[in-house]
Motif scaffolding. Structure first.
Motif, PDB file in Angstrom:
ATOM      1  N   ARG A  10     -47.261  -4.999  -2.279  1.00 47.92           N
ATOM      2  CA  ARG A  10     -46.063  -5.380  -1.515  1.00 47.92           C
ATOM      3  C   ARG A  10     -45.646  -4.267  -0.549  1.00 47.92           C
ATOM      4  O   ARG A  10     -45.244  -4.545   0.576  1.00 47.92           O
TER       5      ARG A  10
ATOM      6  N   MET B 291     -39.850 -12.553   0.419  1.00 47.94           N
ATOM      7  CA  MET B 291     -40.453 -12.505  -0.915  1.00 47.94           C
ATOM      8  C   MET B 291     -39.634 -13.295  -1.935  1.00 47.94           C
ATOM      9  O   MET B 291     -40.187 -14.005  -2.776  1.00 47.94           O
TER      10      MET B 291
ATOM     11  N   LEU C 262     -46.187  -6.004   2.851  1.00 51.46           N
ATOM     12  CA  LEU C 262     -45.008  -6.871   3.005  1.00 51.46           C
ATOM     13  C   LEU C 262     -43.747  -6.109   3.353  1.00 51.46           C
ATOM     14  O   LEU C 262     -42.824  -6.685   3.926  1.00 51.46           O
ATOM     15  N   SER C 263     -43.655  -4.842   3.000  1.00 52.34           N
ATOM     16  CA  SER C 263     -42.408  -4.132   3.271  1.00 52.34           C
ATOM     17  C   SER C 263     -42.257  -3.890   4.775  1.00 52.34           C
ATOM     18  O   SER C 263     -43.237  -3.702   5.488  1.00 52.34           O
TER      19      SER C 263
END
Length: 246
Positions: free
Chosen positions: A240, A206, A244-245
């Motif tokens: 996120r 990120m 994405l985590s």
């Protein structure tokens, strides 16, 4: 499919892809404009690299519509797509390990290109690339196999730029390289953008994506789940955390 926007270099609609009987991509749609950096974000296995390979024609089992510089490239072979000015930097580098830095660059040389309006597009020479990648300029005669992983990554990008691409597909540029190389990669992407080159990059870092990207598409299980400006994605904790985590 063309929206009529001359700034849009690449349009993809309804992209699907399979490895054997397994479908990996489902109805992917995205645009990349001239001079824009767009990030494909997602965890490992989300379909980021497969999307780039489908756009480049590397995956035989694919469907959908892809238009680049006004040309339908959905059924073209990778070498034909490359000749139109779409460059591809694979994650696994694939340099010629027995060739020197200069030889790696020379094998990729293509003619200069123009934008759709007839103006000259950026044209790259080894000398210009050595200013962009000073590390490579210090070792022009070094064989590719005797370079560090980060140096090989730089050489892969530089070799692709020798084809004078109008748009660069960049697969996981920050993956597995030292932080100092990551910073140089970010600077390189911003400089390319300054020259008007567009970049579509796959990334799960990120911080790196925030440094370089204008917009982002977030993938999960082969589908686009979210799209926004990079600033909007960075501010959206819920998205996120969901996609994405680690």
């Amino acid at each position: 499919m063309n929206t009529g926007n001359a700034d849009v270099l690449l349009q993809a609609r309804g992209i699907a892809a399979w490895y054997g009987a397994a479908q990996i991509l489902f109805d992917i749609g995205l645009d990349v404009k001239r001079g824009e950096v767009v990030a494909l974000m997602g965890r490992n296995g989300a379909g980021k690299s497969t999307t780039l390979k489908a756009l480049m024609g590397i995956i035989p089992q694919r469907a959908g519509h892809v238009e680049f510089m006004g040309h339908d490239i959905a059924r073209e072979a990778p070498y034909q797509i490359a000749r139109r000015g779409l460059g591809y930097v694979p994650e696994d580098r694939r340099i010629f390990s027995d060739l020197t830095v200069m030889e790696n660059l020379e094998v990729a040389r293509q003619s200069a290109r123009n934008w759709a309006d007839g103006s000259a597009a950026p044209s790259w020479t080894p000398e210009r690339l050595f200013k962009l990648f000073p590390n490579l300029g210090e070792m022009p005669q070094r064989p590719g196999g005797r370079m560090s992983g980060g140096e090989q990554q730089m050489l892969t990008v530089a070799r692709t730029l020798m084809g004078n691409p109008l748009l660069l597909l960049l697969d996981e540029p920050s993956e597995g390289v030292a932080p100092v190389i990551v910073e140089q990669m970010a600077q390189m992407i911003l400089e390319l953008k300054g020259h008007g080159v567009s970049i579509l990059l796959s990334e799960q870092n990120m911080h790196f994506a925030e440094l370089v990207s204008d917009r982002a598409y977030v993938l999960e299980k082969g589908q686009i789940r979210y799209q926004a400006t990079m600033a909007e994605l960075a501010a959206n904790d819920e998205v996120r955390r969901a996609y994405l985590s680690m």
